[in-house]
Design a protein around this motif. Sequence first.
Motif, PDB file in Angstrom:
ATOM      1  N   GLY A 186       2.856  -6.090   5.728  1.00 12.92           N
ATOM      2  CA  GLY A 186       3.929  -6.796   4.980  1.00 12.92           C
ATOM      3  C   GLY A 186       5.106  -7.390   5.715  1.00 12.92           C
ATOM      4  O   GLY A 186       5.429  -8.650   5.444  1.00 12.92           O
ATOM      5  N   SER A 187       5.460  -6.964   6.705  1.00 14.66           N
ATOM      6  CA  SER A 187       6.422  -7.323   7.472  1.00 14.66           C
ATOM      7  C   SER A 187       6.015  -8.449   8.431  1.00 14.66           C
ATOM      8  O   SER A 187       6.783  -9.322   8.624  1.00 14.66           O
ATOM      9  CB  SER A 187       7.400  -6.039   8.561  1.00 14.66           C
ATOM     10  OG  SER A 187       7.603  -5.251   7.694  1.00 14.66           O
ATOM     11  N   ALA A 235       6.029 -11.456   6.305  1.00 14.70           N
ATOM     12  CA  ALA A 235       7.341 -12.181   6.109  1.00 14.70           C
ATOM     13  C   ALA A 235       8.050 -12.610   7.440  1.00 14.70           C
ATOM     14  O   ALA A 235       8.511 -13.777   7.317  1.00 14.70           O
ATOM     15  CB  ALA A 235       8.378 -10.874   5.800  1.00 14.70           C
ATOM     16  N   ARG A 282      10.334  -6.789  10.441  1.00 11.25           N
ATOM     17  CA  ARG A 282      11.248  -7.425   9.277  1.00 11.25           C
ATOM     18  C   ARG A 282      12.528  -7.527   9.471  1.00 11.25           C
ATOM     19  O   ARG A 282      13.225  -8.444   8.862  1.00 11.25           O
ATOM     20  CB  ARG A 282      11.109  -6.109   7.951  1.00 11.25           C
ATOM     21  CG  ARG A 282      12.139  -6.449   6.734  1.00 11.25           C
ATOM     22  CD  ARG A 282      11.385  -7.532   5.925  1.00 11.25           C
ATOM     23  NE  ARG A 282      10.170  -6.969   5.382  1.00 11.25           N
ATOM     24  CZ  ARG A 282       9.448  -7.569   4.214  1.00 11.25           C
ATOM     25  NH1 ARG A 282       9.723  -8.777   3.887  1.00 11.25           N
ATOM     26  NH2 ARG A 282       8.270  -7.155   3.767  1.00 11.25           N
ATOM     27  N   SER A 309      12.453 -14.022   4.489  1.00 14.64           N
ATOM     28  CA  SER A 309      12.356 -12.714   5.180  1.00 14.64           C
ATOM     29  C   SER A 309      12.107 -11.820   4.310  1.00 14.64           C
ATOM     30  O   SER A 309      11.787 -10.519   4.577  1.00 14.64           O
ATOM     31  CB  SER A 309      13.686 -12.242   5.842  1.00 14.64           C
ATOM     32  OG  SER A 309      14.803 -12.496   5.175  1.00 14.64           O
ATOM     33  N   ASN A 310      12.300 -11.985   2.685  1.00 10.14           N
ATOM     34  CA  ASN A 310      11.997 -11.319   1.588  1.00 10.14           C
ATOM     35  C   ASN A 310      10.968 -11.236   1.122  1.00 10.14           C
ATOM     36  O   ASN A 310      10.270 -10.652   0.123  1.00 10.14           O
ATOM     37  CB  ASN A 310      13.300 -11.216   0.665  1.00 10.14           C
ATOM     38  CG  ASN A 310      14.434 -10.731   1.311  1.00 10.14           C
ATOM     39  OD1 ASN A 310      14.710  -9.894   1.838  1.00 10.14           O
ATOM     40  ND2 ASN A 310      15.662 -11.772   0.890  1.00 10.14           N
ATOM     41  N   VAL A 366       7.345  -8.101   0.132  1.00  8.98           N
ATOM     42  CA  VAL A 366       7.976  -6.687   0.013  1.00  8.98           C
ATOM     43  C   VAL A 366       6.983  -5.885  -0.662  1.00  8.98           C
ATOM     44  O   VAL A 366       6.555  -6.280  -1.834  1.00  8.98           O
ATOM     45  CB  VAL A 366       9.392  -6.656  -0.526  1.00  8.98           C
ATOM     46  CG1 VAL A 366       9.876  -5.474  -0.969  1.00  8.98           C
ATOM     47  CG2 VAL A 366      10.315  -7.380   0.143  1.00  8.98           C
ATOM     48  N   GLY A 367       6.472  -4.641  -0.120  1.00  7.94           N
ATOM     49  CA  GLY A 367       5.739  -3.793  -0.781  1.00  7.94           C
ATOM     50  C   GLY A 367       3.972  -4.369  -0.731  1.00  7.94           C
ATOM     51  O   GLY A 367       3.242  -3.779  -1.079  1.00  7.94           O
ATOM     52  N   GLN A 412       4.442  -0.952  -9.648  1.00 12.50           N
ATOM     53  CA  GLN A 412       4.849  -0.081  -8.409  1.00 12.50           C
ATOM     54  C   GLN A 412       4.476   1.380  -8.624  1.00 12.50           C
ATOM     55  O   GLN A 412       3.652   2.113  -7.881  1.00 12.50           O
ATOM     56  CB  GLN A 412       6.093  -0.088  -7.868  1.00 12.50           C
ATOM     57  CG  GLN A 412       6.617  -1.418  -7.354  1.00 12.50           C
ATOM     58  CD  GLN A 412       8.026  -1.389  -6.632  1.00 12.50           C
ATOM     59  OE1 GLN A 412       8.244  -0.390  -6.076  1.00 12.50           O
ATOM     60  NE2 GLN A 412       8.747  -2.491  -6.659  1.00 12.50           N
TER      61      GLN A 412
END
Length: 337
Positions: free
Chosen positions: A81-82, A85, A142, A248-249, A252-253, A304
Amino acid sequence: MTVYTERAKGSPVADFIAENAQILSIAVFFLACVLVFTAGTPTFLTAGNILNVLRQAAPILVVAVAMTFVIVTGGIDLSVGSQVALINALAAIVMAAGLPWPLAALAMLALGAAIGFAQGWFIAYQGVPAFIVTLAGLSILRGFALWMTEGYSIPIKDAAGFFWFGRGDLLGIPVPALIAVLAAVIGYVVLHAARYGRRVVAVGSNMEAARRVGMPAQWIIASVYMLCGVASAAAGLLIAARLGSGSSNAAVGFELQVIAAVVLGGTSLTGGRGTIVGTVLGTLTIAVIGNGLILMHISPFFTQIVTGAIILVAIWLNTRFFNTRLRLPGLKGGRSK
């Protein structure tokens, strides 16, 4: 004196069910989800919504195919995920600075490969557990994305060709979905028919035995993380092309969804066994659940909870049920005294 007899020839149907139990179970679960959401909202099974689900699921599937190889070796990558991003934000920055989008895309894929290999080097050659390395990568990458963008979204302008990869369609099918299908087909062929795939399975089954027969076990492990880095970069580019910006967001997840899709599809967390078909079905299941809950006006945050529950149940089935050979009529062995 004990006399052993060969296992009686079983029913072809029973044998097929036993050998493909995991894929069949996720297929049934996927169809059940489709039926529930079709009954719950009239807009779920419309062509527009189905195409939207495929478009949104594409980045997850691209990375999930690569993650299948990682988990087959007995590893895991929490940093995807990072990575998505970082690539997503950096691609927008370099294109805003004037770099043509084809060069930017190639540079981002190369960067993804470098990040993946760097993590794989620590895991394979330095003996640091994959969980620790990729957890550190999750935070570091991240952080770099946040530092470069200062938390802002970076718009991408004048890149019609780039946007086509995220928003376009070919013969009525979203281009991201076609890219994801291509990734899945390549992943299936490599894992199930190529020498590299057989080596990945061998290393995941018994790394020491694979090393002793001459396989480059350390390189195989490092290479699957490099593959995951390339896939994460591709996903980051697809998301940037679809949204027309980098942030950058983003994602997420994302790692939770990817790992859930792979594990739900039947790939063993202990390594040595995996299936791309199951990964595809797991990805579609995750995408359908997220989309269906939103259409039924259920809080998106609830997805989630559902995703976490799916991971827990999938792991439980993986360790308590599917690791034991199913006992079906026609599969019983024989032994007599």
